[in-house]
Design a protein around this motif. Sequence first.
Motif, PDB file in Angstrom:
ATOM      1  N   GLY A  53       0.879  -1.295  -0.024  1.00  0.00           N
ATOM      2  CA  GLY A  53       0.080  -0.011   0.076  1.00  0.00           C
ATOM      3  C   GLY A  53       0.973   1.202   0.027  1.00  0.00           C
ATOM      4  N   GLY A  54       0.885   2.228  -1.247  1.00  0.00           N
ATOM      5  CA  GLY A  54       1.195   3.271  -1.089  1.00  0.00           C
ATOM      6  C   GLY A  54       2.871   3.311  -1.058  1.00  0.00           C
ATOM      7  N   ILE A  55       3.527   3.926  -0.259  1.00  0.00           N
ATOM      8  CA  ILE A  55       5.134   3.646  -0.207  1.00  0.00           C
ATOM      9  C   ILE A  55       5.558   2.443   0.457  1.00  0.00           C
ATOM     10  CG2 ILE A  55       5.273   4.889   2.099  1.00  0.00           C
ATOM     11  CD1 ILE A  55       7.389   5.478  -1.054  1.00  0.00           C
ATOM     12  N   GLY A  56       4.581   1.543   0.947  1.00  0.00           N
ATOM     13  CA  GLY A  56       5.066   0.155   1.321  1.00  0.00           C
ATOM     14  C   GLY A  56       5.604  -0.794   0.350  1.00  0.00           C
ATOM     15  N   ILE A  57       5.131  -0.153  -1.138  1.00  0.00           N
ATOM     16  CA  ILE A  57       5.830  -1.149  -2.170  1.00  0.00           C
ATOM     17  C   ILE A  57       7.517  -1.078  -2.139  1.00  0.00           C
ATOM     18  CG2 ILE A  57       6.106   1.074  -3.653  1.00  0.00           C
ATOM     19  CD1 ILE A  57       5.155  -2.342  -5.054  1.00  0.00           C
ATOM     20  N   THR A  58       8.131  -0.201  -1.507  1.00  0.00           N
ATOM     21  CA  THR A  58       9.561  -0.130  -1.413  1.00  0.00           C
ATOM     22  C   THR A  58      10.267  -1.591  -1.242  1.00  0.00           C
ATOM     23  OG1 THR A  58       9.701   1.054   0.580  1.00  0.00           O
ATOM     24  CG2 THR A  58       9.908   1.974  -1.301  1.00  0.00           C
ATOM     25  N   CYS A  78      -1.705  -1.338  -3.966  1.00  0.00           N
ATOM     26  CA  CYS A  78      -2.869  -0.384  -3.894  1.00  0.00           C
ATOM     27  C   CYS A  78      -2.489   1.026  -3.404  1.00  0.00           C
ATOM     28  CB  CYS A  78      -3.400  -0.878  -2.324  1.00  0.00           C
ATOM     29  SG  CYS A  78      -3.887  -2.682  -2.414  1.00  0.00           S
ATOM     30  N   THR A  79      -2.998   2.113  -4.340  1.00  0.00           N
ATOM     31  CA  THR A  79      -2.930   3.291  -4.101  1.00  0.00           C
ATOM     32  C   THR A  79      -4.191   3.989  -4.538  1.00  0.00           C
ATOM     33  OG1 THR A  79      -2.306   3.708  -6.472  1.00  0.00           O
ATOM     34  CG2 THR A  79      -0.453   2.899  -4.996  1.00  0.00           C
ATOM     35  N   ARG A  80      -4.068   5.283  -4.250  1.00  0.00           N
ATOM     36  CA  ARG A  80      -5.391   6.106  -4.545  1.00  0.00           C
ATOM     37  C   ARG A  80      -5.403   6.491  -5.942  1.00  0.00           C
ATOM     38  NH1 ARG A  80      -7.225  10.906  -0.922  1.00  0.00           N
ATOM     39  NH2 ARG A  80      -6.358   9.654   0.611  1.00  0.00           N
ATOM     40  N   SER A  81      -4.438   6.597  -6.797  1.00  0.00           N
ATOM     41  CA  SER A  81      -4.720   6.825  -8.041  1.00  0.00           C
ATOM     42  C   SER A  81      -3.250   6.605  -8.875  1.00  0.00           C
ATOM     43  CB  SER A  81      -5.076   8.242  -8.483  1.00  0.00           C
ATOM     44  OG  SER A  81      -3.539   9.152  -7.953  1.00  0.00           O
ATOM     45  N   PRO A  82      -3.391   6.444 -10.252  1.00  0.00           N
ATOM     46  CA  PRO A  82      -2.121   6.098 -10.999  1.00  0.00           C
ATOM     47  C   PRO A  82      -1.146   7.134 -10.742  1.00  0.00           C
ATOM     48  CG  PRO A  82      -4.075   5.864 -12.391  1.00  0.00           C
ATOM     49  CD  PRO A  82      -4.654   6.628 -10.997  1.00  0.00           C
ATOM     50  N   GLU A  83      -1.479   8.285 -10.603  1.00  0.00           N
ATOM     51  CA  GLU A  83      -0.478   9.449 -10.359  1.00  0.00           C
ATOM     52  C   GLU A  83       0.373   9.287  -8.929  1.00  0.00           C
ATOM     53  OE1 GLU A  83      -3.258  10.347 -13.399  1.00  0.00           O
ATOM     54  OE2 GLU A  83      -3.491   9.992 -11.031  1.00  0.00           O
ATOM     55  N   ARG A  84      -0.461   8.440  -8.052  1.00  0.00           N
ATOM     56  CA  ARG A  84       0.340   8.417  -6.782  1.00  0.00           C
ATOM     57  C   ARG A  84       1.014   6.952  -6.821  1.00  0.00           C
ATOM     58  NH1 ARG A  84      -3.507  11.500  -2.344  1.00  0.00           N
ATOM     59  NH2 ARG A  84      -1.593  11.246  -1.031  1.00  0.00           N
ATOM     60  N   THR A  85       1.262   6.215  -7.711  1.00  0.00           N
ATOM     61  CA  THR A  85       1.707   4.819  -7.842  1.00  0.00           C
ATOM     62  C   THR A  85       3.006   4.815  -8.239  1.00  0.00           C
ATOM     63  OG1 THR A  85      -0.408   4.098  -8.395  1.00  0.00           O
ATOM     64  CG2 THR A  85       1.138   2.506  -8.856  1.00  0.00           C
ATOM     65  N   ALA A  86       3.906   4.914  -7.137  1.00  0.00           N
ATOM     66  CA  ALA A  86       5.477   4.872  -7.248  1.00  0.00           C
ATOM     67  C   ALA A  86       5.764   3.606  -8.092  1.00  0.00           C
ATOM     68  CB  ALA A  86       6.454   5.003  -5.942  1.00  0.00           C
ATOM     69  N   PHE A  87       6.705   3.852  -8.891  1.00  0.00           N
ATOM     70  CA  PHE A  87       7.468   2.944  -9.809  1.00  0.00           C
ATOM     71  C   PHE A  87       6.422   2.258 -10.761  1.00  0.00           C
ATOM     72  CE2 PHE A  87       9.804   2.664  -5.845  1.00  0.00           C
ATOM     73  CZ  PHE A  87      10.823   3.423  -6.183  1.00  0.00           C
ATOM     74  N   ARG A  88       5.407   2.856 -11.259  1.00  0.00           N
ATOM     75  CA  ARG A  88       4.272   2.430 -12.164  1.00  0.00           C
ATOM     76  C   ARG A  88       4.890   1.835 -13.216  1.00  0.00           C
ATOM     77  NH1 ARG A  88       0.047   4.984 -15.103  1.00  0.00           N
ATOM     78  NH2 ARG A  88       1.168   7.415 -14.377  1.00  0.00           N
ATOM     79  N   ALA A  89       5.543   2.690 -14.072  1.00  0.00           N
ATOM     80  CA  ALA A  89       6.139   2.386 -15.489  1.00  0.00           C
ATOM     81  C   ALA A  89       7.010   0.888 -15.436  1.00  0.00           C
ATOM     82  CB  ALA A  89       6.966   3.336 -16.160  1.00  0.00           C
TER      83      ALA A  89
END
Length: 249
Positions: A116-121, A142-153
């Motif tokens: 969830g969120g920055i817990g992706i690290t 799990c994030t709020r939106s694509p724009e707030r999804t770290a390392f999405r690409a």
Amino acid sequence: MATDTLRLRVRRITPEAEGIFSYELVASNGGRLPPFEAGSHLDVHVPGGFLRQYSLCNDPEDTHHRYVIAVQRDDHGRGGSRAMHELVREGDVLTTSFPHCDFPLLYARRYVLVAGGIGITPLLSMAYALRRQHIPWHLHYCTRSPERTAFRARLSSAFAGHVTLHHDGGDPARGLDVKALLATRTGGTRLYCCGPAGLMRAVREASLLHQWPREKVHFEAFSAEASGAIIDRADTRRRVVVEHSPGAT
């Protein structure tokens, strides 16, 4: 300087999502770095007198030449994340600990990862290790939106077929159905979860409801202002709070 610290130069700062920067760190003397395992973190001395713990999120095979951490800015926190975002620049040298691992990737025949969120690290580092080992795994992020999804690409390309993104728009009821996800368990599966308290509570409750063995379920919690940052049990400084189910270590 104490021998248990490292001097790391910030080689690159990269915006990874709204409010999230990653920091690529290399040895200030150009030498090799100590190895780390997936799930490890660094204690980082942040400008302003803060000590924060940040999960390493790159491939452990990168260990000889770089570490990567990511920090989510929290304007309502105690200042550590703001200092990282506002005061740390490319070329700066930071003092850190050697890598520590309180959230190890234990052997299993299959893995379910929930971030969830920055817990992706820490889970991103695990994903690199699992891809190399050719062990079945799937990450739910799990994030709020694509724009707030770290390392999405990167997640969509390097790990295609192994990652499902869930965007809830701020309403958890529209996000990942944790109960459905954990309703069945293939033998030999381990579950790893890192994220905000609400997500971890839902995962814990669902794992108990569906009778997942406690020793196969692993959690790492973090404060709102850091990436995998633990709250020290001995004092009030923001450090890490790591939760592991009994028998998990």
